[in-house]
Scaffold this active site. Structure first.
Site, mmCIF file in Angstrom:
data_model
loop_
_atom_site.group_PDB
_atom_site.id
_atom_site.type_symbol
_atom_site.label_atom_id
_atom_site.label_comp_id
_atom_site.label_asym_id
_atom_site.label_seq_id
_atom_site.Cartn_x
_atom_site.Cartn_y
_atom_site.Cartn_z
ATOM 1 C CD GLU A 199 -9.371 10.151 -3.141
ATOM 2 O OE1 GLU A 199 -10.486 9.761 -3.525
ATOM 3 O OE2 GLU A 199 -8.349 9.442 -3.207
ATOM 4 C CG HIS A 234 -13.908 6.106 -5.037
ATOM 5 N ND1 HIS A 234 -14.341 7.357 -4.692
ATOM 6 C CD2 HIS A 234 -12.592 6.062 -4.733
ATOM 7 C CE1 HIS A 234 -13.316 8.044 -4.201
ATOM 8 N NE2 HIS A 234 -12.243 7.280 -4.205
ATOM 9 C CD GLU A 235 -10.723 2.740 -4.879
ATOM 10 O OE1 GLU A 235 -9.779 3.426 -5.315
ATOM 11 O OE2 GLU A 235 -11.250 2.946 -3.767
ATOM 12 C CG MET A 283 -4.093 1.749 -3.450
ATOM 13 S SD MET A 283 -4.180 3.524 -3.034
ATOM 14 C CE MET A 283 -3.249 4.251 -4.376
ATOM 15 C CD GLU A 284 -6.340 5.848 -5.851
ATOM 16 O OE1 GLU A 284 -6.846 5.142 -4.965
ATOM 17 O OE2 GLU A 284 -5.962 7.016 -5.648
ATOM 18 C CG ASP A 296 -0.932 7.591 5.583
ATOM 19 O OD1 ASP A 296 -1.257 7.808 4.396
ATOM 20 O OD2 ASP A 296 -0.135 6.695 5.925
ATOM 21 C CD GLN A 342 -2.557 1.702 0.296
ATOM 22 O OE1 GLN A 342 -3.201 0.892 -0.367
ATOM 23 N NE2 GLN A 342 -2.539 2.995 -0.012
ATOM 24 C CE1 TYR A 387 -11.767 9.657 -0.749
ATOM 25 C CE2 TYR A 387 -10.813 11.002 0.990
ATOM 26 C CZ TYR A 387 -10.752 9.897 0.161
ATOM 27 O OH TYR A 387 -9.680 9.057 0.232
ATOM 28 C CG HIS A 405 -9.014 7.207 -7.879
ATOM 29 N ND1 HIS A 405 -8.725 8.538 -7.672
ATOM 30 C CD2 HIS A 405 -9.478 6.737 -6.695
ATOM 31 C CE1 HIS A 405 -9.010 8.852 -6.405
ATOM 32 N NE2 HIS A 405 -9.475 7.780 -5.794
HETATM 33 ZN ZN LIG Z 1 -10.241 7.719 -3.805
#
Ligand SMILES: [Zn+2]
Length: 608
Positions: A326, A303-304, A278-279, A381, A148, A389, A307
């Site tokens: 986002e 959503h992904e 995660m995209e 983070d 990640q 968003y 991206h």
């Molecule tokens: Zn996103």
């Protein structure tokens, strides 16, 4: 013309301005292409091998060192080359570690340098890698590894210019123990050697989109460009749940231009994955918690996938510009849902998003409520709030309503096409918005409070609201049932979507007694719900009401699932009472070894 040139130069300067989350020096020299050669060692929890970066010196610069980002990497040797094929040892130095940024690796450069090569191995606690033992996987037979890299974790497994402002293409050779299979955010090829795989990505990406996963994973196709990778027991279920992926891809293409990455596949990870998704380009990594059995949680895939345009194609140049990734993606996500599943579904998601945003704004400091946010000295983070968003989404929705959908879609399509494979800052977007939309229409410019949207906390007045009649009805039933005017068994739940259930639950009074929860549970078996979104909401309410029958399920849930969005509110609710605190500590002791460091990092802070 001259004025335009000055403007372009100013914008270019903005686009390469220093990223506070990277030590690297791309203003002088940039990585153009990366060659990875890594061996995956599950026993040592280690990647080892070497990386070669092909470099390009910025015109007019003569750098004497290359500065790369690293975190807890063991650097064995550095080499440089002036012709791209003959390498000689180079001096290097690893600076003292900063707890957010890691350590700068400084490599001395000769004149006319072409490439650097770094021999290294990762440490078992690399923040961007999670090593799972077999019993942490769905099938419990083989170990699993996944990366990640967002926001600044790529540096914990590759020494690189770890800033979203630098893009490069990559190739990789990855060695894994058979019968495990690796996947990356890249095109995949088998080689003649057992356990050795080759990858390549022709499209330039920033380091946070580098991704690797290794496990007993299998592939099932969905459409001609789409498919699922997952452990054997999960793959068919996931392929069914996400069978509309090809349709969704076509929906975005019809609005915002071609998909530029070749394939779009989804990898279903074990349940400890800390995020929803995660995209990673060509290969979204997703939590198994969205496999609800009724497609009700596919907004995550929308959503992904979105991206692939907003984020991966046109990328925020620093984490301060995160809303450009986002906010745009949430907007696209809801347009996909509308196109594939109808207006009602998109309205429900938008209204739920607005409610969540308004609730969190109430608890946030004004400076945290800005779209364009100053993150110096802050771990990116920790900036994952609803603002980039949902406030970002409302910014675009407001523009859409004022400009009209047709004009706005053309504008967005133009934005993606003209900035494809570039990293962009908020000033670059604002300049584009002015040039393409606001400067051409005085009435629109007047009606749209641009400055307030970008630089002020909260939300501007008189912005559009999305009202979902279906959610309005669910809220009505919440009032009726909690006020004893409607019986639990008379609620029309058979027709309810996940979104209506969630809205119903969230509309109930905070102080509902355990006896009322029992009534609802007896009629509709919420404690046994197989839908994780509804279950997480229900368990939070159960903790608040001290509804004992739900506690065993809560414990299993917290131990088996590591998605931060779900577990954080449950610990938060438990920590509010002394007996809950005891319980939280006991559960966390069992759950923590299975959590990803991103999740345990958050919960550790709360437990202090
Ligand atoms: Zn996103």
């Amino acid at each position: 013309m001259l004025l335009n040139l000055i403007l372009v130069l100013l914008l270019l300067q903005q686009s390469v301005r220093h990223d506070p989350h990277s030590y690297s020096n791309p203003q002088q020299i940039r990585i153009e292409h990366t060659d990875l050669n890594l061996k995956v060692d599950f026993d040592k929890k280690q990647l080892h091998g070497h990386v070669t970066h092909k470099l390009k010196t910025v015109e007019g610069q003569s750098p004497t060192e290359l500065v790369l980002d690293t975190r807890r990497l063991n650097i064995e040797r550095c080499e440089v080359s002036t012709d791209g094929s003959n390498f000689t040892t180079a001096k290097h130095q690893l600076d003292k570690e900063d707890h957010i940024l890691g350590s700068a690796l400084r490599i001395a450069l000769p004149q006319n340098v072409q490439s650097v090569r770094i021999y290294y191995h990762t440490s078992p606690e690399a923040s961007g890698l999670q090593w799972l033992n077999p019993n942490q996987t769905a099938d419990k037979k083989h170990p699993f590894l996944f990366s990640q890299s967002q926001a600044i974790h790529a540096r914990s497994w590759i020494p690189t210019q770890d800033t979203p402002g630098v893009r490069f293409t990559y190739d990789a050779f990855i060695d894994v123990p058979a019968p495990l299979q690796p996947v990356m955010s890249a095109d995949r090829h088998e080689t003649k050697m057992l356990g050795r795989y080759r990858f390549n990505l022709e499209q330039p990406i920033p380091a946070y989109l580098l991704a690797l996963a290794v496990g007993d994973i299998h592939f099932q196709p969905i459409g001609k460009r789409t498919g699922i990778w997952a452990e054997p027991s999960v793959v068919a279920k996931a392929a069914k749940e996400f069978e509309d992926m090809e349709l969704m891809l076509e929906a975005v293409e019809s609005m915002y231009g071609p998909y530029r990455w070749g394939r779009y596949d989804v990898l279903i990870l074990p349940p400890s994955f800390p995020f929803g998704g995660m995209e990673n380009p060509r290969m979204t990594f997703a939590t198994p918690t969205v496999l609800a059995g009724d497609k009700s949680l596919v907004s995550l895939i929308a959503h992904e996938m979105a991206h692939s345009w907003s984020g991966n194609l046109v990328t925020n140049a620093t984490w301060s510009d995160f809303w450009l990734n986002e906010g745009f993606t949430v907007y696209l996500e809801r347009r996909i849902l509308e196109k594939v599943y109808g207006k009602e579904r998109a309205e429900m998601e938008a209204q739920i998003g607005r409610n969540i945003l308004e609730k969190s704004l109430k608890t946030m400091k004004p400076k945290e409520q800005l779209l364009y946010i100053d993150l110096k000295g802050i771990d990116p983070d920790d900036n994952v709030t609803d603002v980039p968003y949902e406030k970002g989404f409302l910014f675009l929705l407001h523009l859409e309503k004022l400009a009209g959908r047709e004009r706005f879609d053309a504008f967005l399509k133009g934005w993606f096409a003209s900035h494809a494979f570039q990293s962009v800052t908020t000033p670059i977007f604002v300049a584009y918005l002015k040039k393409e939309l606001l400067d051409k229409d005085a009435a629109l410019a007047n009606a749209f409070p641009l400055e307030e949207w970008i630089n002020k906390p909260g939300l501007p007045k008189d912005i559009p609201t999305v009202v979902s009649p279906a959610l309005g009805k669910a809220a009505g039933f919440a009032k009726g049932w909690s006020g004893n005017a409607v019986l639990a068994q008379d609620l029309p739940v058979k027709k309810w979507s996940t979104q209506e259930w969630l809205y119903f639950l969230r509309s109930l009074p905070e102080s509902l007694p355990a006896s009322k929860l029992k009534e609802l549970d007896d009629a509709h078996h919420l404690t046994q719900s197989g839908n994780n979104e509804i279950l997480a909401q229900w368990l939070e309410m159960a903790i608040r009401a001290n509804y004992e029958p739900a506690y065993p399920r809560m414990e299993t849930f917290l131990i088996s699932i590591g998605r931060r969005l779900y577990v954080k509110p449950l610990y938060e609710a438990l920590l509010k009472t002394p007996s809950g605190k005891e319980r939280a500590k006991a559960i966390y002791a069992k759950a923590r070894p299975g959590y990803h460091s991103i999740t345990s990092g958050t919960i550790d802070e709360m437990m202090k």
